[in-house]
Design a protein around this motif. Structure first.
Motif, PDB file in Angstrom:
ATOM      1  N   MET A   1      34.580  44.836  44.648  1.00 52.34           N
ATOM      2  CA  MET A   1      34.759  45.774  43.539  1.00 52.34           C
ATOM      3  C   MET A   1      34.812  44.985  42.227  1.00 52.34           C
ATOM      4  O   MET A   1      35.820  44.970  41.506  1.00 52.34           O
TER       5      MET A   1
ATOM      6  N   GLU B   1      33.936  44.117  38.396  1.00 52.08           N
ATOM      7  CA  GLU B   1      33.760  44.949  37.205  1.00 52.08           C
ATOM      8  C   GLU B   1      32.341  44.901  36.648  1.00 52.08           C
ATOM      9  O   GLU B   1      31.927  45.812  35.915  1.00 52.08           O
TER      10      GLU B   1
ATOM     11  N   PRO C   1      30.144  49.228  43.028  1.00 52.63           N
ATOM     12  CA  PRO C   1      31.463  49.857  43.168  1.00 52.63           C
ATOM     13  C   PRO C   1      31.539  51.232  42.526  1.00 52.63           C
ATOM     14  O   PRO C   1      32.206  52.136  43.049  1.00 52.63           O
ATOM     15  N   LEU C   2      30.862  51.412  41.398  1.00 54.71           N
ATOM     16  CA  LEU C   2      30.877  52.708  40.718  1.00 54.71           C
ATOM     17  C   LEU C   2      30.139  53.758  41.542  1.00 54.71           C
ATOM     18  O   LEU C   2      30.608  54.899  41.681  1.00 54.71           O
TER      19      LEU C   2
ATOM     20  N   ARG D   1      28.074  49.634  35.151  1.00 56.28           N
ATOM     21  CA  ARG D   1      29.121  48.633  35.401  1.00 56.28           C
ATOM     22  C   ARG D   1      30.404  49.328  35.842  1.00 56.28           C
ATOM     23  O   ARG D   1      30.849  50.285  35.209  1.00 56.28           O
ATOM     24  N   TRP D   2      30.985  48.839  36.923  1.00 57.95           N
ATOM     25  CA  TRP D   2      32.255  49.386  37.402  1.00 57.95           C
ATOM     26  C   TRP D   2      33.348  49.255  36.336  1.00 57.95           C
ATOM     27  O   TRP D   2      34.171  50.149  36.151  1.00 57.95           O
TER      28      TRP D   2
ATOM     29  N   HIS E   1      36.311  51.629  35.268  1.00 64.32           N
ATOM     30  CA  HIS E   1      37.603  51.179  35.799  1.00 64.32           C
ATOM     31  C   HIS E   1      38.355  50.383  34.728  1.00 64.32           C
ATOM     32  O   HIS E   1      38.706  49.216  34.906  1.00 64.32           O
TER      33      HIS E   1
ATOM     34  N   SER F   1      38.408  44.552  37.449  1.00 62.67           N
ATOM     35  CA  SER F   1      37.848  44.622  38.796  1.00 62.67           C
ATOM     36  C   SER F   1      38.888  45.240  39.724  1.00 62.67           C
ATOM     37  O   SER F   1      39.970  45.637  39.311  1.00 62.67           O
TER      38      SER F   1
ATOM     39  N   GLY G   1      40.170  47.944  42.966  1.00 61.57           N
ATOM     40  CA  GLY G   1      40.079  49.380  43.201  1.00 61.57           C
ATOM     41  C   GLY G   1      41.276  49.877  43.977  1.00 61.57           C
ATOM     42  O   GLY G   1      42.277  49.159  44.157  1.00 61.57           O
TER      43      GLY G   1
ATOM     44  N   THR H   1      43.126  54.172  40.807  1.00 63.74           N
ATOM     45  CA  THR H   1      42.426  55.023  39.857  1.00 63.74           C
ATOM     46  C   THR H   1      43.236  56.278  39.551  1.00 63.74           C
ATOM     47  O   THR H   1      44.058  56.722  40.349  1.00 63.74           O
TER      48      THR H   1
ATOM     49  N   PHE I   1      38.157  57.237  37.243  1.00 65.59           N
ATOM     50  CA  PHE I   1      38.211  55.887  37.812  1.00 65.59           C
ATOM     51  C   PHE I   1      38.999  54.912  36.937  1.00 65.59           C
ATOM     52  O   PHE I   1      38.980  53.708  37.187  1.00 65.59           O
TER      53      PHE I   1
END
Length: 819
Positions: free
Chosen positions: A604, A606, A611-612, A697-698, A702, A728, A730, A739, A747
């Protein structure tokens, strides 16, 4: 026309000058509350001279000639850096927020009064041992010494927030510190919420499907429970969403946002350097400033260093030269909700096993800013305080002619948890530390310990003694008048789980199920983790011996074991299926996403899009699976439950039935639901982040927001006082970033490690730690967020007890002498 523009220029220049002057004056008055760390002062309450050395990162090292003076110093530095935070916590415990914030905090004040948090804290002072009472009194003198210096030196009221929210600043009392410990117990528990949730869901789904959506932790579990409707026939099913954290500044958390943490230790034979290792990172709501504050105390038993909570005179997580300790939330089931039947002829009485009894009652008045005072009638039963239906949504599961009460181990004046915290700092080895844990009542924690030769895990906190015939086993509200449902005191400390020097040489906890014992010795039915533990076990098993750096690597690990488990199940029939689709079509977007996920290792990170995509897909999938049966309540399940998805796609005990939409004429398959969920998730992501999945991008979704509890909600000020960071991790990674689950930023990272520490007893001064923001609570201080950047990057600062090292890079030395 020229004259008009000339006057327009003059007006504009004048406005700019007025704004600049206002900003300068505001800065002048607000900066007055910034403490001077290089200072000398004479203060009342000290026995001898005291020195406070603040190292490069503004971590205070307190040196005094007696333990009382050292605790005085801790109170002094807490007040210097976090006075507003301390006063806000105290007002919360007292149920006095509305005196400052008005009617919007009335619900929180009412709940605190009904639980009698502060009254219990006042009576608990007498139950602490002499050393602890002395520490509490000295700490209070230190806080009050700084408050007096603020008043005498016109130091801007002590914190900028007091300009916007003025109020009486009463002197600190020993009971205030115990009250804050009780507030922590409220924040770290979601057992009431889980009982209400289970009762509500059981009214909407059949029993065999209830164990899917509210699954037990893997391992032997409870086979059946009575249907809630059969226990209380008068309850009407309520499909509305469940929202527990109502009202500003409420200490109540939603399910899954109470306590979480990781802590693990290695024995010398599993350490490359031949000394024990210990890592600890408690997870709390991300706030600015952090809930934690770093400090070092030089006590008569030796130096201790680690994380404190402003308002509490103890290092709650840390180390001495001889031993270290970490904490994880134990998820102990130390609360029961009872439904109390009212006497139809006299509603001032309730039913007990021995007949009708009078409520214990008293009045309480809440003063409200800009409004009339509110008078409450507080009521207690033999089981505990009565809570109105508006709190914890208890009204939705309470039949007519009944009220709800709560039994909670925390609700006792004989709570000696503060004594345990003081004794833990003074312990010289793990045996003494475990003995100190016997004094803990609440909040229940797993205490992970390491001295120079041994390691141990001890669950601390009082476990209720329940009858084996308890109708709901404490998982749902039960009848308060049935003798079998009532507590019979608490179990002895020896009943708490304990693991000492395991054969593997490694022990730890990620809020996972610690042991498998039948009810009523079960500890809990609801545990905080089923996923992180699997990743931790893998990381611990990958090395024969560990180092400080390998423990740091584990603490910062961002691989989601849940993603590695679920994606092969959910996408089994979707990988590389179908013909190549034209660019710009939904099928092409789906193929792009699946191709990315097929090569993904579950990290996960970033900077990655996978991940997203995964998080959005699983969120949409879970919602589509449950909304048909739960209706509007489906919106309450805001975060992914991996065990539920795994049961459905493995068809465990017929759980694939969730894939079929019962209100449609066709029978849908799990593959069809998975594909529809993926398409819907990708459409949402495209609308927000653009059409190219590879550019997502996660970290853009996040984002960790460390929100100021009060100023963060004030228009225009949030930009200056809230700290936002791309992160980064989760929901199910060891470097946990829980989240929010709430639109418009479902998220966003709202719950993570408030403190990280790794201790190496082969070389204790190589130990490291960090908190999530900075030491200061003053937004104008350079120490407001300086540690936050290091925290985000996974970096640490030295955790040394060497006084010369602290003095070498000191940002200031405060010398206090008795007045």
């Amino acid at each position: 026309m020229f004259t008009f523009f000339r006057w327009l220029l003059r007006i504009f220049t004048g406005l700019v000058a007025v704004i600049a002057l206002g900003a300068a004056l505001s800065y002048f008055f607000l900066s007055r509350s910034l403490p001077a760390y290089n200072a000398s002062a004479q203060v009342p309450g000290l026995e001898a001279p005291l020195e406070i050395v603040r190292n490069t990162h503004n971590v205070p090292h307190v040196f005094g000639e007696s333990d009382a003076d050292v605790f005085f110093g801790l109170g002094y530095v807490h007040a210097q850096d976090r006075l507003w935070q301390m006063m806000l916590l105290r007002r919360t415990a007292q149920g006095r927020l509305s005196e400052v914030f008005g009617a919007r905090t009335l619900r929180t004040d009412e709940l605190m009064r009904r639980l009698d948090i502060y009254g219990l804290a006042q009576r608990a002072v007498a139950h602490q041992d002499a050393d602890t009472r002395a520490a509490l009194e000295a700490y209070a003198r230190g806080v009050n010494a700084w408050v007096r210096s603020v008043n005498e030196g016109a130091r801007g009221r002590g914190a900028p927030e007091f300009f916007l929210f003025p109020g009486e600043l009463a002197l600190w009392q020993p009971a205030d510190s115990i009250a804050i410990l009780k507030i922590m117990a409220v924040q770290l528990s979601d057992q009431i919420q889980r009982e209400v949730q289970r009762a509500r869901v059981s009214l909407l789904v059949e029993p065999e499907r209830l164990r899917d959506i509210l699954p037990d932790a893997p391992g032997s579990g409870v086979a059946t429970l009575p249907d809630y409707a059969s226990l209380f026939p008068g309850v009407t099913p309520d499909p509305g969403p469940l929202r527990f954290a109502r009202g500003p500044l409420s200490p109540i958390r939603e399910v899954g946002l109470a306590g979480a943490s990781n802590a693990f230790a290695a024995a010398p034979r599993r350490s490359a350097a031949g000394g024990t290792l210990l890592a600890s990172d408690p997870h709390l709501e991300l706030t600015a400033p952090s809930a934690m504050y770093l400090a070092r105390l030089e006590l008569s038993t030796g130096g201790v260093i680690g994380a404190t909570i402003p308002g509490i005179p103890a290092v709650l997580l840390g180390r001495s030269e001889r031993h270290g300790w970490g904490l994880t939330t134990a998820y102990m089931d130390d609360i029961d909700v009872y439904i109390e039947q009212l006497d139809p002829d006299n509603p001032q009485r309730y039913r007990t096993p021995d007949g009708w009894a009078e409520f214990e009652t008293r009045r309480s008045i809440i003063r409200v800013k800009d409004a009339e005072p509110m008078t409450l009638t507080l009521r207690w039963t033999e089981n505990g305080p009565v809570l109105p239906g508006a709190h914890y949504q208890l009204g939705s599961i309470t039949p007519p002619g009944h009220v709800a009460s709560v039994a909670w181990t925390m609700l006792t004046e004989e709570n000696t948890s503060m004594t345990a915290a003081i004794r833990l700092m003074r312990a010289q080895d793990i045996d003494a530390a475990m003995a100190a844990g016997e004094k803990v009542v609440a909040p229940a924690q797993n205490l992970i310990l390491a001295d120079q030769e041994r390691i141990a895990l001890q669950t601390v906190g009082r476990m209720p003694r329940r009858d084996a015939g308890h109708r709901t086993q404490g998982r749902m509200p039960s009848a308060g008048w049935v003798a079998e449902n009532r507590w019979r005191g608490t179990l002895p400390y020896s009943a708490n789980p304990r693991f000492v020097d395991p054969a593997s040489g490694i022990l730890g906890n990620t809020n996972n199920k610690t042991l498998d014992r039948p009810f009523p010795l079960h500890v809990s039915h609801d545990w905080g983790d089923t996923q992180r533990i699997n990743r931790w076990l893998r990381l611990m098993g990958m090395r024969e011996v560990h180092t400080r750096d390998s423990f740091i690597e584990a603490q910062l690990d961002t691989v989601s074991q849940a993603a590695r488990t679920l994606l092969p199940l959910v996408a089994a029939d979707l990988w590389f299926s179908g013909e190549a689709a034209p660019t710009g079509t939904r099928a092409h977007l789906r193929q792009q996403a699946l191709n990315l996920l097929a090569d993904w290792n579950g990290e996960m990170n970033e900077h990655l899009p996978e991940p997203l995509i995964y998080a959005a897909w699983m969120r949409e999938l879970q919602f589509r699976l449950i909304r048909d049966r739960l209706g509007p309540m489906a919106a309450s399940f805001t975060r992914l439950e991996p065990v539920f998805i795994e049961r459905v796609f493995s068809d465990t005990e017929g759980a694939s039935e969730w894939c079929n939409i019962i209100q449609s004429s066709q029978r849908e398959s799990c593959t069809e639901i998975a594909q529809m969920a993926l398409d819907a998730a990708l459409v949402r992501l495209s609308e927000r982040y653009g059409p190219n999945p590879e550019s997502w991008r996660w970290g853009d979704a996040h984002t960790a927001t460390h929100r100021h509890s009060v100023l963060g909600e004030v228009s225009g000020l949030g930009f200056f006082v809230n700290i936002r960071q791309s992160t980064s991790g989760g929901d199910h990674t060891l470097m946990r970033g829980q989240t929010s689950g709430e639109e418009p930023e479902p998220f966003a990272n709202v719950h993570g490690a408030a403190f990280r520490g790794v201790y190496d007893f082969a070389d204790p001064d190589s130990s490291v730690f960090i908190i999530s923001t900075g030491q200061s609570g003053h937004p104008l201080s350079r120490h407001y967020d300086d540690l936050g950047d290091l925290w985000r990057r996974g970096e640490y600062i030295p955790m040394s007890l060497d006084p010369d090292l602290a003095r070498g890079g000191a940002v200031g030395i405060t010398r206090l002498t008795p007045r």
